[in-house]
Design an enzyme around this catalytic site. Structure first.
Site, PDB file in Angstrom:
ATOM      1  CG  HIS A  12      -1.933  -1.104   1.203  1.00 43.98           C
ATOM      2  ND1 HIS A  12      -2.915  -1.230   0.249  1.00 43.98           N
ATOM      3  CD2 HIS A  12      -2.077  -2.178   2.025  1.00 43.98           C
ATOM      4  CE1 HIS A  12      -3.628  -2.316   0.498  1.00 43.98           C
ATOM      5  NE2 HIS A  12      -3.137  -2.915   1.569  1.00 43.98           N
ATOM      6  NE  ARG A  20      -2.178   9.546  -7.712  1.00 46.32           N
ATOM      7  CZ  ARG A  20      -2.675  10.499  -6.929  1.00 46.32           C
ATOM      8  NH1 ARG A  20      -2.115  11.688  -6.913  1.00 46.32           N
ATOM      9  NH2 ARG A  20      -3.726  10.262  -6.178  1.00 46.32           N
ATOM     10  CE  LYS A  39      -5.434  -6.789  -1.963  1.00 44.99           C
ATOM     11  NZ  LYS A  39      -4.477  -6.171  -1.026  1.00 44.99           N
ATOM     12  CB  CYS A  80      -5.217  -0.716  -8.666  1.00 43.99           C
ATOM     13  SG  CYS A  80      -3.845   0.457  -8.700  1.00 43.99           S
ATOM     14  CB  ILE A 102      -6.289   6.108   4.483  1.00 43.45           C
ATOM     15  CG1 ILE A 102      -5.299   6.593   5.535  1.00 43.45           C
ATOM     16  CG2 ILE A 102      -5.920   6.634   3.100  1.00 43.45           C
ATOM     17  CD1 ILE A 102      -3.874   6.035   5.347  1.00 43.45           C
ATOM     18  CG  HIS A 113      -6.474  -4.343   7.443  1.00 41.94           C
ATOM     19  ND1 HIS A 113      -6.754  -5.221   6.421  1.00 41.94           N
ATOM     20  CD2 HIS A 113      -7.630  -3.667   7.686  1.00 41.94           C
ATOM     21  CE1 HIS A 113      -8.036  -5.071   6.070  1.00 41.94           C
ATOM     22  NE2 HIS A 113      -8.576  -4.146   6.821  1.00 41.94           N
TER      23      HIS A 113
END
Ligand code: C5P
Length: 118
Positions: A12, A20, A39, A80, A102, A113
């Site tokens: 991350h 981007r 993923k 993504c 976030i 996480h």
């Protein structure tokens, strides 16, 4: 042991992104080994480790639900999302770039996480 923190960073953290865009996602998801199988969704945070870690403290974080922390200040992030229905490589992604708060989980003061951003 900061194994989970290092894993969080690998998945991350990208301080200096190039592009981007969809191509960025395709390249990064592969570079960070998130493509076997593909993923479904993954967010890259374009901040400093210091500022991201600060979300685990009062400096830049507040409790969010029982176990999570939400950042006080927004981060530049790129999310993504896998295109198409299959998790079988080659993996092709759609990028969404933005400035978002976030939500992460911390363990012993370190991010472990990524939950969501908004
Ligand atoms: O929401 P879900 O349980 O499918 O998320 C699984 C994983 O996907 C998370 O642990 C996180 O690594 C990643 N994710 C992300 N950015 C989001 C949502 C999920 O990186 N916005």
């Amino acid at each position: 042991d900061d194994y989970r923190y290092r894993h969080f960073l690998a998945q991350h953290y990208d301080a200096n992104p190039h592009g981007r865009n969809n191509k960025y996602c395709d390249t990064m998801m592969s570079k960070r080994s998130l493509t076997s199988p593909c993923k479904d969704i993954n967010t890259f945070i374009h901040g400093t480790k210091k500022n991201i870690k600060a979300v685990c403290e009062d400096k830049n974080g507040v409790p969010y639900g029982a176990n999570l922390r939400r950042s006080k200040s927004p981060f530049q992030v790129t999310t993504c999302k896998l295109r198409g229905g299959s998790n079988r490589p080659p993996c092709r992604y759609r990028a969404t770039a933005g400035s978002r708060s976030i939500v992460i989980a911390c363990e012993r003061g370190l991010p472990v996480h990524f939950d969501e951003s908004f």
